[in-house]
Design an enzyme around this catalytic site. Structure first.
Site, short mmCIF file in Angstrom:
data_model
loop_
_atom_site.label_atom_id
_atom_site.label_comp_id
_atom_site.label_asym_id
_atom_site.label_seq_id
_atom_site.Cartn_x
_atom_site.Cartn_y
_atom_site.Cartn_z
N ASP A 1 0.82 -1.20 0.00
CA ASP A 1 0.00 0.00 0.00
C ASP A 1 0.86 1.26 0.00
O ASP A 1 0.52 2.25 -0.63
CB ASP A 1 -0.94 0.02 1.21
CG ASP A 1 -2.25 -0.69 0.91
OD1 ASP A 1 -2.67 -0.67 -0.26
OD2 ASP A 1 -2.85 -1.26 1.84
N CYS B 1 6.49 -6.15 6.07
CA CYS B 1 5.66 -7.33 5.76
C CYS B 1 5.11 -7.30 4.35
O CYS B 1 4.40 -8.20 3.95
CB CYS B 1 4.53 -7.44 6.77
SG CYS B 1 3.38 -6.07 6.71
#
Lengths: 598, 94
Positions: free
Chosen positions: A471, A518
């Site tokens: 994102d 992550c």
């Protein structure tokens, strides 16, 4: 012999390329999704069934014709004769003697099923129309596809097979797969999938990795070239889709498949034990999971814990609301595999491309969902939903080292608000005398540029950071991660993205709080030396990447990684950075390149 | 007797859009009930006049030359009708 038959039956071999999102090689028959989920049986009919199959075909054509007549009458009544004329033309397509002759010949001579034969003949016509070089006629191909759909609907009738009822191995081909559809794929039968749209970090792509089946997305239009049942090869390592491969290609890929499997197995041993760099710095490599069952494969692969549990997948495909117990049981299942290791649970990250069926009402037709009501914003808007999940997390935390993490935090007030809800839940549990762990670490995802810019301020209030590069990249570079049209703008190597990652790492170091990465970036070997050089010591990667990432960690030293990072800081073009990192990776893993060349 | 021998004729396609779906549909409609066979040749392509698919794939352009070939009972009459149909600028709306 067999391949000769294939290549005449299906036309010449075609090779298409797309974005490789899950490695491995799959070989099997095409299963088309999206043509109203029709599964065209690819088996042949027995010689004595030919007559009855031809009768079945004629009946279906007759039914299609009467359907068109009914439409023609309606159109004539409501829209006028001008419009009705089109239906008359469609009627003539259905009754075309040449069409019937061709389909029947395939049934009679090649013993194909009527579904298969009809689909093949109609698609061939459609393709010829498209290739005439006449725009108007090319558009009429749509009418032919329509006709194919009607005919298949009549032919298959009750026999229509749904994806969930697969009984034999197939390769799924679709325009697009939603994450919930992907989650519903049964890896026992679905050997791999290919979609026309989608990007490398779309959730569908992430799920393909989780299912451990080869997958390619963003191939562009190819479905019209396929009628279903053709032999398909997916090369998930190189992002290649091969339609109707010739014998030589099949043999080549069978070898590639075998080699991939054996290398894959051999590699698993690298996952075991802690990973230390050449200069003895301990690096944690955790796994990312979407479903509790994946904890088992993470453990097997040697993950040091769960660095990201994407809990929203509990909701996808579910028609009704999930209860506190559903959450609780899922978390306990993960803890069963990782009783003493860290398990980071991320609260619901729904919205954008992940909208559970049960929550559809919350989302209208939003044109810009990535910037809309998603993730933590949904949780704060619908606090009941949020509290249900937090109760389950706090209760499960009694049984292991659970950490809770809020996604898509964009401001300090948002983080404080989320923490306040957490405190409310603690109070409720206490009032109700329910056992829970009030001292669990509370962290946040850093995936919005505003959060990265404010990292120092956040670092004073959070217990840990986890950088969600997928994102972060899309918001920093304003490029939708699932839109292939802007995929060239979506670039993990962009210096602006690396600048933000570095900023967060420094803020965490200064405040002495744990930080991990992550996103996909941490599973990509070429970024590993750079991230280590920037100061990262905790990685959370897809389960398949645990072993190769640990293997690579053991081959580098922090000193040389720091040097490498310094050189990257001097580069100002994403392309240069990417090329540099690729070249460096080759230096670290010379034997990998050797294997690739063979 | 002459009907049993194939007869040929050359026609200039006057339909403004060429052999598009409506025009093909018109030809197929004329063929309805005719027991014999009509082939339409355009360039190096040929089509069975009772096949929509065949006719569309001719992709015959306006003002091009088509050669018609018919055999069977009533060939003359059917060619008259097809010729008449193809020689008018617009597909009649009935």
């Amino acid at each position: 012999m067999c391949s000769k038959l294939l290549s005449t039956e299906w036309g010449p071999m075609q090779i298409r390329s797309g974005i490789a999102v899950s490695p491995g090689v799959a070989i099997g028959p095409a299963f088309m999704l999206g043509v109203e989920d029709f599964r065209i049986p690819d088996d042949t009919v027995s010689v004595d069934a030919v007559e009855s199959e031809i009768i079945r075909l004629r009946c279906a054509l007759e039914n299609v014709a009467s359907e068109i007549s009914a439409n023609e009458a309606l159109a004539s009544k409501h829209l006028g004769k001008e419009y009705a004329a089109i239906f008359a033309a469609h009627q003539q397509f259905v009754r075309d003697p040449k069409l019937l002759e061709k389909i029947e010949s395939l049934i009679q001579n090649q013993h194909q099923t009527p579904e298969h034969a009809a689909s093949q003949v109609l698609r061939k016509y459609a393709k010829e129309l498209q290739n005439l070089g006449d725009k108007y006629l090319a558009e009429r191909a749509v009418d032919i596809f329509d006709l194919e759909r009607s005919l298949l609907r009549h032919l298959l009738g009750e026999q229509r097979e749904e994806l969930s009822h697969l009984k034999a191995p197939v390769i799924v081909l679709a325009h697009n797969l939603t994450p919930s559809e992907t989650a519903g794929l049964n890896p026992k039968f679905v050997q791999g999938f290919v979609t026309e749209v989608g990007g490398s970090t779309s959730h569908t792509a992430i799920l393909a990795g989780a299912l451990e089946i080869p997958a390619i997305v963003g191939v562009g239009d190819f479905l019209t070239d396929i009628s279903g049942g053709e032999m398909i090869i997916i090369d998930g390592n190189e992002g290649r889709l091969i339609i109707a491969p010739d014998e030589e290609t099949q043999q080549k890929y069978q070898l590639v498949q075998q080699r991939f499997r054996s290398e894959h197995q051999a590699r698993q041993k690298y996952g075991l034990g802690r990973a230390q760099t050449l200069d003895n710095v301990d690096i944690e490599v955790c796994g990312n999971i979407e479903f509790p069952e994946e904890a088992k494969s993470c453990k097997k692969r040697g993950a040091d814990g769960i660095g990201l549990y994407r809990t929203e997948f509990l909701y996808l495909g579910a028609l009704k609301e999930r209860t506190e117990e559903d959450h609780y049981e899922a978390y306990l299942e993960v803890l069963k595999r990782f009783p003493d290791e860290p398990v980071t649970i991320r609260t619901l990250d729904v919205g954008a491309d992940k909208i559970p069926d049960a929550m559809m009402h919350v989302y209208g037709d939003k044109s810009n969902p990535e910037l809309g009501l998603r993730s933590i914003r949904v949780s704060l808007e619908y606090t009941d939903l949020f509290k249900t999940q937090l109760r389950a997390i706090l209760r499960a935390a009694v049984h292991g080292r659970i950490r809770v993490m809020f996604p898509l935090i964009s401001s300090l007030s948002e983080f404080r608000q989320a923490k306040m809800v957490l405190r409310d839940v603690c109070e409720d549990l206490e009032d109700q005398n329910i056992e829970f762990n009030p001292d669990i670490p509370v962290g946040m995802m850093v995936e919005v540029p505003s959060a990265a810019l404010m990292a120092e301020e956040f670092a004073r209030e959070v217990d840990f950071f986890s950088i969600g590069t997928n994102d972060l990249i899309q918001y920093t570079l304003a490029a939708d991660r699932s839109d292939p049209a802007v995929s060239k703008y979506y670039n993990a190597s962009d210096p602006s993205v690396l600048f933000l990652v570095r900023r967060v790492l420094r803020a965490a170091q200064a405040a002495d709080i744990p930080v991990s990465v992550c996103g996909q970036m941490s599973s990509d070997p070429k970024f590993l030396p750079l991230l280590l050089g920037m100061g990262l010591r905790q990685f959370s990667v897809t389960p398949q990447a645990v072993a190769p990432i640990k293997q690579l960690i053991r081959k580098v030293s922090i000193e040389e990684c720091k040097e490498l990072a310094k050189r990257v800081y001097e580069l100002d073009l994403a392309r240069d950075i990417e090329n540099f990192l690729r070249a460096e990776l080759k230096r670290f893993l010379p034997e990998e390149n050797e294997n690739r060349r063979n | 007797m002459s009907d049993s021998q194939p007869i040929q004729r050359t026609v200039r396609l006057k339909i403004v859009q060429g052999l598009h779906i409506r025009a093909c549909s018109g030809v197929v409609a004329i063929m309805d009930g005719f027991e014999g066979r009509v082939q339409i040749h355009y360039g190096n392509k040929s089509a069975d006049a009772s096949s929509m698919f065949d006719l569309m794939l001719l992709a015959a352009l306006p003002n091009s030359e088509l050669s018609l070939e018919a055999e069977g009972e009533g060939s003359e009459l059917i060619l008259d009708q097809i010729e008449d149909f193809l020689s008018h600028p617009s597909v009649p709306q009935d």
